[in-house]
Design a protein around this motif. Structure first.
Motif, mmCIF file in Angstrom:
data_model
loop_
_atom_site.group_PDB
_atom_site.id
_atom_site.type_symbol
_atom_site.label_atom_id
_atom_site.label_comp_id
_atom_site.label_asym_id
_atom_site.label_seq_id
_atom_site.Cartn_x
_atom_site.Cartn_y
_atom_site.Cartn_z
ATOM 1 N N ILE A 46 44.279 40.614 44.667
ATOM 2 C CA ILE A 46 44.759 41.712 45.498
ATOM 3 C C ILE A 46 43.849 42.910 45.269
ATOM 4 C CG2 ILE A 46 46.656 43.314 45.896
ATOM 5 C CD1 ILE A 46 48.554 41.093 44.934
ATOM 6 N N MET A 47 43.339 43.473 46.351
ATOM 7 C CA MET A 47 42.516 44.677 46.254
ATOM 8 C C MET A 47 43.418 45.902 46.395
ATOM 9 S SD MET A 47 39.415 43.943 45.632
ATOM 10 C CE MET A 47 38.666 45.511 45.951
ATOM 11 N N ALA A 48 43.486 46.707 45.367
ATOM 12 C CA ALA A 48 44.277 47.926 45.392
ATOM 13 C C ALA A 48 43.518 49.000 46.169
ATOM 14 C CB ALA A 48 44.546 48.393 43.965
ATOM 15 N N PRO A 49 44.201 50.027 46.645
ATOM 16 C CA PRO A 49 43.535 51.083 47.416
ATOM 17 C C PRO A 49 42.407 51.792 46.659
ATOM 18 C CG PRO A 49 45.895 51.256 47.696
ATOM 19 C CD PRO A 49 45.656 50.200 46.656
ATOM 20 N N ASP A 50 42.482 51.818 45.326
ATOM 21 C CA ASP A 50 41.427 52.484 44.557
ATOM 22 C C ASP A 50 40.288 51.540 44.168
ATOM 23 O OD1 ASP A 50 42.606 50.939 42.617
ATOM 24 O OD2 ASP A 50 43.032 52.591 41.244
ATOM 25 N N GLY A 51 40.317 50.295 44.660
ATOM 26 C CA GLY A 51 39.250 49.343 44.398
ATOM 27 C C GLY A 51 39.516 48.390 43.252
ATOM 28 N N THR A 52 40.610 48.570 42.549
ATOM 29 C CA THR A 52 40.964 47.692 41.439
ATOM 30 C C THR A 52 41.359 46.321 41.970
ATOM 31 O OG1 THR A 52 41.818 49.604 40.250
ATOM 32 C CG2 THR A 52 42.482 47.446 39.436
ATOM 33 N N GLN A 53 40.912 45.277 41.297
ATOM 34 C CA GLN A 53 41.316 43.925 41.671
ATOM 35 C C GLN A 53 42.448 43.470 40.761
ATOM 36 O OE1 GLN A 53 38.250 41.006 41.720
ATOM 37 N NE2 GLN A 53 37.441 41.692 43.672
ATOM 38 N N LEU A 54 43.540 43.046 41.355
ATOM 39 C CA LEU A 54 44.688 42.537 40.608
ATOM 40 C C LEU A 54 44.653 41.018 40.694
ATOM 41 C CD1 LEU A 54 47.316 45.047 42.015
ATOM 42 C CD2 LEU A 54 45.893 45.290 39.987
ATOM 43 N N ARG A 55 44.377 40.363 39.576
ATOM 44 C CA ARG A 55 44.214 38.907 39.578
ATOM 45 C C ARG A 55 45.446 38.166 39.089
ATOM 46 N NH1 ARG A 55 39.134 40.824 38.034
ATOM 47 N NH2 ARG A 55 37.492 40.202 39.459
ATOM 48 N N ALA A 115 49.318 43.025 38.128
ATOM 49 C CA ALA A 115 50.040 43.612 39.265
ATOM 50 C C ALA A 115 51.207 44.470 38.792
ATOM 51 C CB ALA A 115 50.529 42.514 40.195
ATOM 52 N N VAL A 116 51.976 43.977 37.834
ATOM 53 C CA VAL A 116 53.109 44.756 37.324
ATOM 54 C C VAL A 116 52.621 46.009 36.610
ATOM 55 C CG1 VAL A 116 54.943 44.713 35.598
ATOM 56 C CG2 VAL A 116 54.729 42.856 37.193
ATOM 57 N N ALA A 117 51.582 45.879 35.800
ATOM 58 C CA ALA A 117 51.047 47.039 35.080
ATOM 59 C C ALA A 117 50.502 48.080 36.050
ATOM 60 C CB ALA A 117 49.954 46.592 34.108
ATOM 61 N N TYR A 118 49.826 47.626 37.093
ATOM 62 C CA TYR A 118 49.265 48.563 38.082
ATOM 63 C C TYR A 118 50.381 49.300 38.817
ATOM 64 C CZ TYR A 118 46.368 50.462 41.778
ATOM 65 O OH TYR A 118 45.734 51.321 42.639
ATOM 66 N N LEU A 119 51.407 48.581 39.228
ATOM 67 C CA LEU A 119 52.529 49.240 39.914
ATOM 68 C C LEU A 119 53.221 50.234 38.978
ATOM 69 C CD1 LEU A 119 54.130 46.349 41.998
ATOM 70 C CD2 LEU A 119 52.864 48.322 42.842
ATOM 71 N N ALA A 120 53.374 49.865 37.712
ATOM 72 C CA ALA A 120 54.023 50.765 36.753
ATOM 73 C C ALA A 120 53.202 52.038 36.547
ATOM 74 C CB ALA A 120 54.232 50.048 35.420
ATOM 75 N N ALA A 129 58.687 44.223 42.337
ATOM 76 C CA ALA A 129 58.966 43.991 40.918
ATOM 77 C C ALA A 129 59.831 42.745 40.732
ATOM 78 C CB ALA A 129 59.651 45.210 40.320
ATOM 79 N N GLU A 130 60.824 42.587 41.586
ATOM 80 C CA GLU A 130 61.718 41.433 41.495
ATOM 81 C C GLU A 130 60.979 40.124 41.770
ATOM 82 O OE1 GLU A 130 65.590 40.033 43.990
ATOM 83 O OE2 GLU A 130 65.476 42.140 43.395
ATOM 84 N N LEU A 131 60.152 40.098 42.792
ATOM 85 C CA LEU A 131 59.437 38.871 43.132
ATOM 86 C C LEU A 131 58.324 38.551 42.137
ATOM 87 C CD1 LEU A 131 59.379 39.083 47.004
ATOM 88 C CD2 LEU A 131 60.622 37.470 45.590
ATOM 89 N N LEU A 132 57.710 39.563 41.557
ATOM 90 C CA LEU A 132 56.735 39.310 40.500
ATOM 91 C C LEU A 132 57.419 38.687 39.283
ATOM 92 C CD1 LEU A 132 54.587 42.545 40.804
ATOM 93 C CD2 LEU A 132 53.777 40.219 41.153
ATOM 94 N N THR A 133 58.620 39.161 38.976
ATOM 95 C CA THR A 133 59.388 38.580 37.871
ATOM 96 C C THR A 133 59.783 37.149 38.180
ATOM 97 O OG1 THR A 133 60.234 40.769 37.339
ATOM 98 C CG2 THR A 133 61.412 38.890 36.406
ATOM 99 N N TYR A 134 60.249 36.884 39.397
ATOM 100 C CA TYR A 134 60.595 35.512 39.782
ATOM 101 C C TYR A 134 59.393 34.587 39.675
ATOM 102 C CZ TYR A 134 65.106 36.900 41.815
ATOM 103 O OH TYR A 134 66.373 37.348 42.019
ATOM 104 N N ALA A 135 58.234 35.062 40.099
ATOM 105 C CA ALA A 135 57.026 34.234 40.042
ATOM 106 C C ALA A 135 56.651 33.922 38.594
ATOM 107 C CB ALA A 135 55.869 34.928 40.751
ATOM 108 N N ALA A 136 56.845 34.884 37.705
ATOM 109 C CA ALA A 136 56.523 34.655 36.300
ATOM 110 C C ALA A 136 57.513 33.692 35.648
ATOM 111 C CB ALA A 136 56.517 35.977 35.543
#
Length: 101
Positions: free
Chosen positions: A14-23, A28-33, A50-57
């Motif tokens: 996932i490419m974040a708006p600031d150019g960070t790649q979330l792999r 992804a959770v740390a970036y959102l936090a 947050a809920e769906l990231l937790t479900y995926a984990a």
């Protein structure tokens, strides 16, 4: 072992708006936090991500696609989709049968 829990990687980063790649889910959770302000953490897009990231984990690969979509929605939560009047016209309804020509 790298495909377990929070270390599970997205199919496509996932490419974040600031150019960070979330792999991974952890990234992804740390970036959102880090990036979502405290006042916006109760927004439906952020809580769903947050809920769906937790479900995926916790539950496995079947949730990865939904977690990716929810994360993208949370990252772009303030962007408004705009109608493009210059878009190409579709051909639907313009076809004619051979017998009608």
């Amino acid at each position: 072992m790298a495909d377990k829990g929070w270390q599970r990687a997205f199919d496509e980063p996932i490419m974040a708006p600031d150019g960070t790649q979330l792999r991974t889910l952890r990234e992804a959770v740390a970036y959102l936090a880090e990036t979502v302000p405290e006042a916006e953490r109760d927004m439906p897009a952020v809580t769903t991500a947050a809920e769906l990231l937790t479900y995926a984990a916790e539950r496995g690969i079947a949730w990865m696609f939904l977690a990716r979509m929810a994360t993208l929605k949370a990252l772009h939560r303030h962007e408004v989709r705009q109608f493009n009047p210059d878009a190409k016209e579709h051909h639907w309804g313009k076809r004619r049968l051979k017998r009608d020509q």
